[in-house]
Scaffold this motif. Sequence first.
Motif, PDB file in Angstrom:
ATOM      1  N   ALA A  86       0.545  -1.296   0.378  1.00 37.25           N
ATOM      2  CA  ALA A  86       0.525  -0.150   0.402  1.00 37.25           C
ATOM      3  C   ALA A  86       0.649   1.154  -0.286  1.00 37.25           C
ATOM      4  O   ALA A  86       1.732   1.185   1.192  1.00 37.25           O
ATOM      5  N   TRP A  87       0.404   2.236  -0.875  1.00 38.44           N
ATOM      6  CA  TRP A  87       0.786   3.289  -0.704  1.00 38.44           C
ATOM      7  C   TRP A  87       0.231   4.954   0.011  1.00 38.44           C
ATOM      8  O   TRP A  87       1.147   6.179   0.278  1.00 38.44           O
ATOM      9  N   SER A  88      -0.697   4.152   0.736  1.00 37.80           N
ATOM     10  CA  SER A  88      -1.450   5.359   1.038  1.00 37.80           C
ATOM     11  C   SER A  88      -1.330   5.683   2.165  1.00 37.80           C
ATOM     12  O   SER A  88      -0.595   4.847   2.854  1.00 37.80           O
ATOM     13  N   GLN A  89      -1.531   6.418   3.254  1.00 37.67           N
ATOM     14  CA  GLN A  89      -1.002   7.210   4.001  1.00 37.67           C
ATOM     15  C   GLN A  89      -2.388   6.556   5.146  1.00 37.67           C
ATOM     16  O   GLN A  89      -3.166   6.305   4.813  1.00 37.67           O
ATOM     17  N   PRO A  90      -1.593   6.195   6.262  1.00 39.95           N
ATOM     18  CA  PRO A  90      -2.142   5.375   7.093  1.00 39.95           C
ATOM     19  C   PRO A  90      -3.409   6.563   8.249  1.00 39.95           C
ATOM     20  O   PRO A  90      -4.600   5.600   8.056  1.00 39.95           O
ATOM     21  N   ASP A  91      -3.333   7.494   7.159  1.00 38.34           N
ATOM     22  CA  ASP A  91      -4.920   8.908   8.342  1.00 38.34           C
ATOM     23  C   ASP A  91      -6.278   7.871   7.677  1.00 38.34           C
ATOM     24  O   ASP A  91      -6.916   8.524   8.012  1.00 38.34           O
ATOM     25  N   GLU A  92      -5.419   7.626   6.112  1.00 43.85           N
ATOM     26  CA  GLU A  92      -6.421   7.469   5.133  1.00 43.85           C
ATOM     27  C   GLU A  92      -7.659   6.142   5.574  1.00 43.85           C
ATOM     28  O   GLU A  92      -8.879   6.498   5.303  1.00 43.85           O
ATOM     29  N   LEU A  93      -7.190   5.644   7.050  1.00 41.02           N
ATOM     30  CA  LEU A  93      -7.516   4.367   7.016  1.00 41.02           C
ATOM     31  C   LEU A  93      -8.735   4.808   8.595  1.00 41.02           C
ATOM     32  O   LEU A  93      -9.909   3.976   8.796  1.00 41.02           O
ATOM     33  N   VAL A  94      -9.234   6.343   8.574  1.00 42.31           N
ATOM     34  CA  VAL A  94      -9.940   6.895   8.894  1.00 42.31           C
ATOM     35  C   VAL A  94     -11.758   7.031   8.502  1.00 42.31           C
ATOM     36  O   VAL A  94     -13.249   6.739   8.871  1.00 42.31           O
ATOM     37  N   HIS A  95     -11.348   6.568   7.042  1.00 45.70           N
ATOM     38  CA  HIS A  95     -13.142   6.401   6.292  1.00 45.70           C
ATOM     39  C   HIS A  95     -12.947   4.725   6.119  1.00 45.70           C
ATOM     40  O   HIS A  95     -14.078   5.013   5.393  1.00 45.70           O
ATOM     41  N   VAL A  96     -11.852   3.947   6.418  1.00 42.30           N
ATOM     42  CA  VAL A  96     -12.864   2.519   5.876  1.00 42.30           C
ATOM     43  C   VAL A  96     -14.115   2.002   6.517  1.00 42.30           C
ATOM     44  O   VAL A  96     -14.668   1.283   6.145  1.00 42.30           O
ATOM     45  N   GLY A  97     -14.328   2.664   7.729  1.00 41.90           N
ATOM     46  CA  GLY A  97     -15.243   2.243   8.345  1.00 41.90           C
ATOM     47  C   GLY A  97     -16.490   2.884   7.354  1.00 41.90           C
ATOM     48  O   GLY A  97     -17.498   1.927   7.769  1.00 41.90           O
ATOM     49  N   ARG A  98     -16.310   4.244   7.116  1.00 45.81           N
ATOM     50  CA  ARG A  98     -17.751   4.040   6.459  1.00 45.81           C
ATOM     51  C   ARG A  98     -17.269   4.100   5.150  1.00 45.81           C
ATOM     52  O   ARG A  98     -18.773   3.564   4.424  1.00 45.81           O
ATOM     53  N   LEU A  99     -16.487   3.585   3.660  1.00 49.71           N
ATOM     54  CA  LEU A  99     -17.029   2.969   2.575  1.00 49.71           C
ATOM     55  C   LEU A  99     -16.641   1.235   3.035  1.00 49.71           C
ATOM     56  O   LEU A  99     -17.403   1.245   2.356  1.00 49.71           O
ATOM     57  N   TYR A 100     -16.287   1.000   3.955  1.00 51.96           N
ATOM     58  CA  TYR A 100     -16.564  -0.520   4.531  1.00 51.96           C
ATOM     59  C   TYR A 100     -17.015  -1.232   5.725  1.00 51.96           C
ATOM     60  O   TYR A 100     -16.400  -1.392   6.201  1.00 51.96           O
ATOM     61  N   PRO A 101     -18.150  -0.795   6.124  1.00 53.71           N
ATOM     62  CA  PRO A 101     -19.000  -0.819   7.206  1.00 53.71           C
ATOM     63  C   PRO A 101     -18.334  -2.395   8.196  1.00 53.71           C
ATOM     64  O   PRO A 101     -19.168  -1.997   8.910  1.00 53.71           O
ATOM     65  N   ASN A 102     -18.750  -2.773   6.477  1.00 52.43           N
ATOM     66  CA  ASN A 102     -18.861  -4.249   7.456  1.00 52.43           C
ATOM     67  C   ASN A 102     -18.073  -5.740   7.152  1.00 52.43           C
ATOM     68  O   ASN A 102     -17.371  -6.650   7.243  1.00 52.43           O
ATOM     69  N   LEU A 103     -16.837  -4.556   6.775  1.00 51.71           N
ATOM     70  CA  LEU A 103     -14.965  -5.284   7.566  1.00 51.71           C
ATOM     71  C   LEU A 103     -15.330  -6.666   8.837  1.00 51.71           C
ATOM     72  O   LEU A 103     -15.793  -5.822   9.566  1.00 51.71           O
ATOM     73  N   THR A 104     -15.408  -7.929   7.488  1.00 57.89           N
ATOM     74  CA  THR A 104     -14.615  -8.847   8.457  1.00 57.89           C
ATOM     75  C   THR A 104     -12.860  -9.316   9.006  1.00 57.89           C
ATOM     76  O   THR A 104     -12.853  -9.098   9.927  1.00 57.89           O
ATOM     77  N   SER A 105     -12.206  -8.855   8.092  1.00 61.19           N
ATOM     78  CA  SER A 105     -11.270  -9.164   7.875  1.00 61.19           C
ATOM     79  C   SER A 105     -10.242  -7.943   7.025  1.00 61.19           C
ATOM     80  O   SER A 105     -10.473  -6.953   6.103  1.00 61.19           O
ATOM     81  N   LEU A 106      -9.020  -7.406   7.592  1.00 61.90           N
ATOM     82  CA  LEU A 106      -8.370  -6.069   7.202  1.00 61.90           C
ATOM     83  C   LEU A 106      -7.075  -6.596   6.902  1.00 61.90           C
ATOM     84  O   LEU A 106      -6.156  -6.509   7.972  1.00 61.90           O
ATOM     85  N   GLU A 107      -6.355  -6.613   5.533  1.00 62.53           N
ATOM     86  CA  GLU A 107      -4.829  -6.936   5.431  1.00 62.53           C
ATOM     87  C   GLU A 107      -4.159  -5.637   4.835  1.00 62.53           C
ATOM     88  O   GLU A 107      -4.703  -6.003   3.736  1.00 62.53           O
TER      89      GLU A 107
END
Length: 507
Positions: A300-321
């Motif tokens: 991944a090249w994206s900055q880790p602060d982008e993960l602030v959006h992950v819950g809204r974009l992928y609200p039902n994640l059970t696995s994150l690698e």
Amino acid sequence: MTDPEPSAGHESSGRQELSASSPIQRLPRELVVDVLEHLRPSGSLTTIESNCHYPDVEESFFTSRTSFASLCLTSKLMHSLAIEYLYRTVVLANNLELLHFFRTISNNTNLRSMLTSFAWPVILGIDEVEFDGMDLLVTEVYPDLDPKSWAAIAWHNQEDAEKYKRVGLSSSMNAAYWQVLGGIFSTTPNLKSIFFFHPNHRIGMMPCYPGYDMFMGLLTPPWVPKTALRQLRTITLETWPGIPSHFVTRSLVALLLNSPIHRVEVKFRHSLHEFREALEEWDVPDFSAESVRELFTIDAWSQPDELVHVGRLYPNLTSLELDYASDWIPLNKDAIAGLSKGLLSLSGTLERLSLTCHKLERPNPEGAEPILPYLKDMKVLKHLTTTFFYLFGTKDIVKELERLDTLPSTLISLRLLDLNRHDSWEAEPVYDQALTRLEENCTLRLHNLKSVVLVLGTNHFDGNAATLAAKFTKLFALHGVKFRVITTEISRGETCTSWANIDSVNE
């Protein structure tokens, strides 16, 4: 001489027997099917190092195809059994195979429903092919392609004609290869997994964006029929580190808007900021990929602060690698806060978390802060894989070992990677203290823990590692926990086999 027909079978044994006219046909049907299952390709289609500029495709996917094709020619019986395996997982190696495959499923509609996994691990050509007798250029490049057999595509099928028309295919006009790919996707109703390379800006001197951009445009309404790709569950995009991320992001958004995808795999750039921008541009700003349960990003090249959006974009994640690129060092406090907020937004659903950096070549940075949130708030987390310094930092490691006391009680497995430890501290005593504290937690609160793995870089795998393994294997065994100390190579073989495993949807 005709091939023997299968017998009615013997019901007395509770299974159907094959015809006794040949040795193989005297075998129970389920045994033959079991052999066919073992001929199926398995594991990752490409390696971790593979990309669109230097593709590294697993040869077994092609040898498996050859085996099934040969079996189909042996008898009517074997043809009836093997044909489904031949068309279940399709990996095409070049433009000619793409044309041949499209021609085959166009003329044999019964084969279309068999296709569940499709891979295009080469660069999509931007040349055009003329369906009315073949374009001269393509004929010169592919002299073995018979114009007459190509012209035999069943254009008279009105339903197919309408689907082909949507992607610009016609029996009397030129069409690009990306339109042929769109024609395949439009007519295969049970497709569950797709893999393809998203190219760099230029491969040699050939600009490749236009073809892929137009192909991805086909995946958004109204171009693709509503019934197309409705069974799609896994999408794998493999690209090149230098590609502007909005091309990958747009491709992914287009697929998510059209299909109930369960697993997303992206190698190299995957920008959640640009994900949001694409949604706003397409006037669907409130969209979230609720169907996605698993997100797997390598390098991944994206900055880790982008993960602030992950819950809204992928609200039902059970696995994150997430496996970050080699030059990514998470020291920025805002980035750490964004990462923590994003992960905690998934605290009610996330069962598997892997946060690694396999390609980090320089030593762990001095004075690094831990970047993971306090994991006690991850309510359903069962499997955690991360690097030693992501979890404990390098500033005050002994103090930060208290983080082991906050691991969630739901944890089943823990894998710690220390690939590039810093030379300013003695590693073995820290390992000993950390493992001792973890073993104590097994008594107090980690009653569900079953596996602990410490992964060391090959250069650090010495006699001290063997001593650690011997000591803690016995101690953890008292709690019913399997403990191992292994090398990076062994760990990668165990943890990365899920990448681009396109045939897994058939299991």
